[in-house]
Design an enzyme around this catalytic site. Sequence first.
Site, PDB file in Angstrom:
ATOM      1  N   TYR A  39       8.609  -0.997   2.944  1.00  0.00           N
ATOM      2  CA  TYR A  39       7.134   0.214   2.004  1.00  0.00           C
ATOM      3  C   TYR A  39       7.909   1.612   1.757  1.00  0.00           C
ATOM      4  CZ  TYR A  39       2.946   2.901   1.793  1.00  0.00           C
ATOM      5  OH  TYR A  39       1.596   3.322   1.641  1.00  0.00           O
ATOM      6  N   LYS A  48       7.431  -2.095  -1.172  1.00  0.00           N
ATOM      7  CA  LYS A  48       6.189  -1.291  -2.066  1.00  0.00           C
ATOM      8  C   LYS A  48       6.569   0.207  -2.506  1.00  0.00           C
ATOM      9  CE  LYS A  48       1.958  -0.003  -0.074  1.00  0.00           C
ATOM     10  NZ  LYS A  48       1.268   0.833  -0.742  1.00  0.00           N
TER      11      LYS A  48
HETATM   12  C1  LIG Z   1       1.044   8.205  -2.222  1.00  0.00           C
HETATM   13  C2  LIG Z   1      -0.196   7.103  -2.252  1.00  0.00           C
HETATM   14  O1  LIG Z   1      -1.021   7.773  -1.682  1.00  0.00           O
HETATM   15  N1  LIG Z   1      -0.263   6.042  -3.286  1.00  0.00           N
HETATM   16  C3  LIG Z   1      -0.290   5.038  -2.943  1.00  0.00           C
HETATM   17  C4  LIG Z   1      -2.213   4.876  -4.323  1.00  0.00           C
HETATM   18  O2  LIG Z   1      -2.738   3.933  -4.235  1.00  0.00           O
HETATM   19  C5  LIG Z   1      -2.544   6.036  -4.181  1.00  0.00           C
HETATM   20  O3  LIG Z   1      -3.814   6.623  -3.155  1.00  0.00           O
HETATM   21  C6  LIG Z   1      -3.608   6.166  -5.822  1.00  0.00           C
HETATM   22  O4  LIG Z   1      -2.354   6.095  -6.739  1.00  0.00           O
HETATM   23  C7  LIG Z   1      -4.263   7.278  -6.117  1.00  0.00           C
HETATM   24  O5  LIG Z   1      -3.310   8.306  -6.394  1.00  0.00           O
HETATM   25  C8  LIG Z   1      -0.032   3.372  -2.488  1.00  0.00           C
HETATM   26  O6  LIG Z   1       0.449   3.330  -2.685  1.00  0.00           O
HETATM   27  C9  LIG Z   1      -0.402   3.465  -1.128  1.00  0.00           C
HETATM   28  C10 LIG Z   1      -0.972   2.448  -0.724  1.00  0.00           C
HETATM   29  O7  LIG Z   1      -0.753   1.600  -0.616  1.00  0.00           O
HETATM   30  C11 LIG Z   1      -1.109   2.421   0.791  1.00  0.00           C
HETATM   31  O8  LIG Z   1      -2.600   2.532   1.245  1.00  0.00           O
HETATM   32  O9  LIG Z   1      -0.873   2.115   1.904  1.00  0.00           O
END
Ligand SMILES: CC(=O)N[C@@H]([C@@H](O)[C@H](O)[C@H](O)CO)[C@@H](O)CC(=O)C(=O)O
Length: 306
Positions: free
Chosen positions: A140, A168
């Site tokens: 990750y 990821k």
């Molecule tokens: C930096 C961050 O938290 N990125 C999120 C995105 O889903 C993010 O919330 C979304 O793109 C909105 O900015 C995901 O990559 C994280 C994710 O998948 C997780 O919850 O582990």
Amino acid sequence: MKSDIVSQYKGIYIAMYSAYDEAGNVDKERVKKLARYYVGKGIKGLYVGGSSGEGILQNAAERKQVLEAVMEEVKGELTIIVHVGANSTRESVELSKHAEACGADIISAVPSIYYRLPEAAVETHWQHMIDSTNLPFIIYNIPQTTGFTLSTSLLAKLAKQDKVVGVKMSGESTFELQQYKETGGENFLVFNGPDEQFLAGRIMGADGGIGGTYGVMPELFVKLNTLFMENHIEEAQVLQTKINGIIKKLLGYPSLYGACKHILSLRGIETGAPRLPLLPVRPEHHASLAELNREIEETVAQHTGA
Ligand SMILES: CC(=O)N[C@@H]([C@@H](O)[C@H](O)[C@H](O)CO)[C@@H](O)CC(=O)C(=O)O
């Protein structure tokens, strides 16, 4: 193990929120209801205990409770990737073994946070998790929160192992995403992390996506993925733009997770407030969130006919 890894695991994974009761304790029945809500929506699986799942704000016993509830409810129906990263290697290994005992499909972890660790320490941290189970492992990479950027040299080294099946990629550079894909090779999974760039990530080589905002609009990401696969790029771009309008609004609340959890509650799925220091939404936000929920439902209807 790696021969058909991409075809086996590619697709759309919701980075699932955790569900708490009104006192803020993990509520297994609410976790189960949320997991059930996602079955039949066309997703491949769930990413449990990640950023959106607040795993890093929970103790090991709570993280186990969340995973157990998910497995009791949807094991065999959805592919379950579990985030097992904790600050200490010892706790991460404990969570890895628990994930395997529960029947989860894949484990995944961020580096340890707080200490500025050299690459060798992060490698050792991950390697202990990898060695502790027979499960596949997904790195990750989320440098904006951990301060650690996965190098292609470390990736190349780790990816030589059969158990290391993917990354990821939650960093924002689609160039780096493409480099990870090239480094890992054909039979190596790369998942897009930034939901706002799902289409760009797919174009640059991602095999699917794992995202938090998928949790309030899984149908739209499933559709976007289908449009990409069927080469309807212009329509996909239109849909990504609409999705980004929704995400931009979600990001305007005290916390993204608080906003998404409130939207779920409007659909009868109670997950409680996010855990502090993540802020909940306040009563003055409720009207605009109800409006945003309607916008999501209309967009789903327009693009999927559902
Ligand atoms: C930096 C961050 O938290 N990125 C999120 C995105 O889903 C993010 O919330 C979304 O793109 C909105 O900015 C995901 O990559 C994280 C994710 O998948 C997780 O919850 O582990």
